[in-house]
Write an enzyme that holds these catalytic residues in place. Structure first.
Site, PDB file in Angstrom:
ATOM      1  CB  ILE A 154      31.738  32.348   7.097  1.00 57.71           C
ATOM      2  CG1 ILE A 154      32.481  33.601   7.577  1.00 57.71           C
ATOM      3  CG2 ILE A 154      31.294  32.497   5.650  1.00 57.71           C
ATOM      4  CD1 ILE A 154      33.802  33.868   6.890  1.00 57.71           C
ATOM      5  CG  ASP A 160      33.368  21.959  11.382  1.00 63.29           C
ATOM      6  OD1 ASP A 160      34.307  21.530  12.080  1.00 63.29           O
ATOM      7  OD2 ASP A 160      33.125  23.167  11.236  1.00 63.29           O
ATOM      8  CB  CYS A 183      37.265  24.621   6.427  1.00 64.69           C
ATOM      9  SG  CYS A 183      38.057  24.147   4.894  1.00 64.69           S
ATOM     10  N   PRO A 184      39.108  26.976   7.424  1.00 69.14           N
ATOM     11  CG  PRO A 184      40.165  26.753   9.494  1.00 69.14           C
ATOM     12  CD  PRO A 184      38.922  26.384   8.765  1.00 69.14           C
ATOM     13  CB  THR A 191      33.811  32.707  -0.091  1.00 67.61           C
ATOM     14  OG1 THR A 191      33.193  31.850   0.878  1.00 67.61           O
ATOM     15  CG2 THR A 191      32.862  32.947  -1.249  1.00 67.61           C
ATOM     16  CB  SER A 192      37.431  29.302   2.564  1.00 58.90           C
ATOM     17  OG  SER A 192      37.818  29.259   3.901  1.00 58.90           O
ATOM     18  NE  ARG A 193      42.841  33.398   3.989  1.00 63.00           N
ATOM     19  CZ  ARG A 193      41.864  34.264   4.294  1.00 63.00           C
ATOM     20  NH1 ARG A 193      40.776  34.322   3.530  1.00 63.00           N
ATOM     21  NH2 ARG A 193      41.978  35.079   5.318  1.00 63.00           N
ATOM     22  CG  ASP A 200      35.793  36.429  -2.814  1.00 59.64           C
ATOM     23  OD1 ASP A 200      35.842  37.338  -3.683  1.00 59.64           O
ATOM     24  OD2 ASP A 200      35.898  36.652  -1.595  1.00 59.64           O
ATOM     25  CD  GLU A 228      43.714  35.789  -2.478  1.00 60.25           C
ATOM     26  OE1 GLU A 228      42.757  35.054  -2.786  1.00 60.25           O
ATOM     27  OE2 GLU A 228      43.660  36.619  -1.555  1.00 60.25           O
ATOM     28  CG  HIS A 258      40.202  37.894  -0.674  1.00 64.98           C
ATOM     29  ND1 HIS A 258      41.223  37.027  -0.371  1.00 64.98           N
ATOM     30  CD2 HIS A 258      39.446  37.977   0.449  1.00 64.98           C
ATOM     31  CE1 HIS A 258      41.084  36.617   0.892  1.00 64.98           C
ATOM     32  NE2 HIS A 258      40.011  37.180   1.407  1.00 64.98           N
TER      33      HIS A 258
HETATM   34  P1  NAI Z   1      35.504  29.853  11.934  1.00 68.73           P
HETATM   35  O1  NAI Z   1      36.772  29.603  12.674  1.00 68.73           O
HETATM   36  O2  NAI Z   1      34.346  30.452  12.648  1.00 68.73           O
HETATM   37  O3  NAI Z   1      35.009  28.489  11.260  1.00 68.73           O
HETATM   38  C1  NAI Z   1      35.832  27.612  10.555  1.00 68.73           C
HETATM   39  C2  NAI Z   1      35.229  26.215  10.728  1.00 68.73           C
HETATM   40  O4  NAI Z   1      35.980  25.325   9.889  1.00 68.73           O
HETATM   41  C3  NAI Z   1      35.299  25.670  12.172  1.00 68.73           C
HETATM   42  O5  NAI Z   1      34.036  25.244  12.597  1.00 68.73           O
HETATM   43  C4  NAI Z   1      36.275  24.524  12.056  1.00 68.73           C
HETATM   44  O6  NAI Z   1      35.973  23.453  12.960  1.00 68.73           O
HETATM   45  C5  NAI Z   1      36.095  24.109  10.615  1.00 68.73           C
HETATM   46  N1  NAI Z   1      37.194  23.303  10.109  1.00 68.73           N
HETATM   47  C6  NAI Z   1      38.489  23.278  10.526  1.00 68.73           C
HETATM   48  N2  NAI Z   1      39.179  22.361   9.812  1.00 68.73           N
HETATM   49  C7  NAI Z   1      38.302  21.813   8.936  1.00 68.73           C
HETATM   50  C8  NAI Z   1      38.433  20.811   7.960  1.00 68.73           C
HETATM   51  N3  NAI Z   1      39.579  20.146   7.756  1.00 68.73           N
HETATM   52  N4  NAI Z   1      37.331  20.494   7.236  1.00 68.73           N
HETATM   53  C9  NAI Z   1      36.143  21.122   7.448  1.00 68.73           C
HETATM   54  N5  NAI Z   1      35.969  22.074   8.378  1.00 68.73           N
HETATM   55  C10 NAI Z   1      37.047  22.416   9.116  1.00 68.73           C
HETATM   56  O7  NAI Z   1      35.920  30.755  10.686  1.00 68.73           O
HETATM   57  P2  NAI Z   1      34.962  31.677   9.792  1.00 68.73           P
HETATM   58  O8  NAI Z   1      34.886  33.025  10.385  1.00 68.73           O
HETATM   59  O9  NAI Z   1      33.715  30.948   9.496  1.00 68.73           O
HETATM   60  O10 NAI Z   1      35.856  31.822   8.462  1.00 68.73           O
HETATM   61  C11 NAI Z   1      36.142  30.707   7.658  1.00 68.73           C
HETATM   62  C12 NAI Z   1      37.199  31.100   6.660  1.00 68.73           C
HETATM   63  O11 NAI Z   1      36.674  32.064   5.738  1.00 68.73           O
HETATM   64  C13 NAI Z   1      38.434  31.818   7.263  1.00 68.73           C
HETATM   65  O12 NAI Z   1      39.386  30.886   7.759  1.00 68.73           O
HETATM   66  C14 NAI Z   1      38.971  32.569   6.086  1.00 68.73           C
HETATM   67  O13 NAI Z   1      39.927  31.786   5.428  1.00 68.73           O
HETATM   68  C15 NAI Z   1      37.759  32.773   5.176  1.00 68.73           C
HETATM   69  N6  NAI Z   1      37.370  34.182   5.032  1.00 68.73           N
HETATM   70  C16 NAI Z   1      37.234  34.706   3.779  1.00 68.73           C
HETATM   71  C17 NAI Z   1      36.875  36.026   3.595  1.00 68.73           C
HETATM   72  C18 NAI Z   1      36.681  36.612   2.228  1.00 68.73           C
HETATM   73  O14 NAI Z   1      36.645  37.852   2.090  1.00 68.73           O
HETATM   74  N7  NAI Z   1      36.527  35.814   1.178  1.00 68.73           N
HETATM   75  C19 NAI Z   1      36.683  36.903   4.743  1.00 68.73           C
HETATM   76  C20 NAI Z   1      36.763  36.252   6.021  1.00 68.73           C
HETATM   77  C21 NAI Z   1      37.132  34.939   6.155  1.00 68.73           C
END
Ligand code: NAI
Length: 326
Positions: free
Chosen positions: A155, A174, A203-204, A230-232, A256, A261, A293
């Site tokens: 993302i 990252d 980030c997650p 938009t993450s958590r 978001d 929530e 969300h």
């Molecule tokens: P991804 O796994 O592809 O990327 C997450 C990145 O965060 C990785 O590159 C990882 O190295 C990095 N990361 C891990 N720990 C970190 C830290 N302490 N500081 C900075 N970066 C760190 O995941 P993706 O697909 O990009 O999704 C990211 C997050 O978006 C998901 O974990 C989820 O919580 C959220 N999400 C939200 C949605 C929404 O509807 N608002 C929908 C889908 C995902």
């Protein structure tokens, strides 16, 4: 497989029924969220499907195992709601949708930035009331600004690509970066947050990132910074964000996701009394934009989520190797 799908809304039923024509699983749609008390609703099923605010802690997983359930499929990317160790101990296989339309969430983050910046939501309401004044609608050019990303995964990368198109300078923090395009410069957390004009969280949520953006972070940020999450929800300390908004440090906040929530989002509470003082305070700021969300919520993403979830069930049933297994 017979699968109990918890927390279903009309759009889940529509996309899962449509896509399931090619899979033939037996789908039981349930409106309640999964937790230890509602787990019994999955009686007679082989698998359970959950979303972001369902609870899959040790107690709930034990209750599911007691019913003979050995497969848990998440119809989302994040998996912070699951006790993975307990699932392993109980021999419950867990799958997620590791990738679905990262552009959906990235584009929503951009929509939040542009709404907060150019105040289109306020202009829309004004014009409907015959108010054609531009007073207090001043925005800023994104072009030339510094955008900082926390998390450069799928993302984050999709978001960075759009930001590059706007002519912004893109930076990212990252700890485990993978593919870093040449136009993105990696920085440490403190440098990133202290120099960015716009910060976007991608980030997650885990034990390292919970309340990672807190009062110490706000102290380091530029005055009037824009923050988008938009993450958590729990990555941001909402009380500290409220304090930063009150003193004008935080100039704009777009969320978001929200730590509490699960008691609010995905339901119509317009006729109810909302007891959550924190969200009420956040809702009271003119420079805060909250969406419930909906970052993932596009037709393309819903279809991909249903396809991957149903494929995960098929693979679990056949014991096939599957990269979405956690
Ligand atoms: P991804 O796994 O592809 O990327 C997450 C990145 O965060 C990785 O590159 C990882 O190295 C990095 N990361 C891990 N720990 C970190 C830290 N302490 N500081 C900075 N970066 C760190 O995941 P993706 O697909 O990009 O999704 C990211 C997050 O978006 C998901 O974990 C989820 O919580 C959220 N999400 C939200 C949605 C929404 O509807 N608002 C929908 C889908 C995902």
């Amino acid at each position: 497989m017979k699968v109990a799908i918890f927390s279903t809304q009309s759009y889940d039923r529509e996309s899962f029924n449509r896509v399931n024509a090619d899979f033939g699983h037996d789908l039981l749609f349930l409106e309640p969220a999964l937790n230890a008390a509602t787990a019994i609703l999955a009686d007679g099923c082989n698998a359970v499907c959950v979303f972001v605010n369902d609870v899959a802690d040790a107690e709930t997983l034990k209750a599911l195992r007691h019913l003979g359930i050995s497969t848990l499929v998440l119809r989302c990317a994040g998996f912070n709601q699951v006790d993975l160790q307990a699932a392993k101990d109980l021999h419950i296989s867990v799958f997620r949708v590791s990738s679905y339309s990262p552009e959906a969430v990235a584009e929503h983050a951009v929509a939040m930035i542009m709404t907060l910046n150019r105040k289109t939501h306020k202009a829309y309401n004004r014009i409907r009331e015959g108010n054609f004044s531009l007073e207090r609608l001043t925005g800023f050019n994104l072009h030339g600004k510094k955008v900082g990303l926390i998390g450069l995964g799928q993302i984050g990368l999709a978001f960075a690509k759009i930001m590059q198109g706007f002519g912004t300078a893109v930076f990212a923090y990252d700890p485990m970066p993978k593919d870093v395009p040449s136009y993105i410069q990696l920085q440490d957390y403190d440098t990133l947050i202290s120099t960015a004009d716009v910060i976007s969280i991608h980030c997650p949520l885990n034990e390292h990132t919970k309340h990672m953006v807190n009062h110490q972070s706000f102290d380091k940020m530029k005055d009037g910074v824009m923050l988008i999450n938009t993450s958590r929800g729990a990555i941001l300390d909402s009380n500290d964000a409220i304090e930063a908004l009150k003193r004008g440090k935080l100039g704009y906040l777009g969320i978001d996701v929200y730590e509490q929530e699960d008691k609010l989002f995905f339901r119509d509470l317009s006729e109810s009394l909302i007891a959550d003082e924190q969200i009420l305070r956040l809702m009271s700021f003119p420079n805060v934009l909250i969406t419930a969300h909906q970052g993932f919520f596009t037709t393309e993403a819903l279809t991909e989520i249903a396809e991957t979830t149903l494929q995960n069930l098929t693979d679990a049933e056949k014991g096939s190797l599957n990269q979405n297994q956690l």
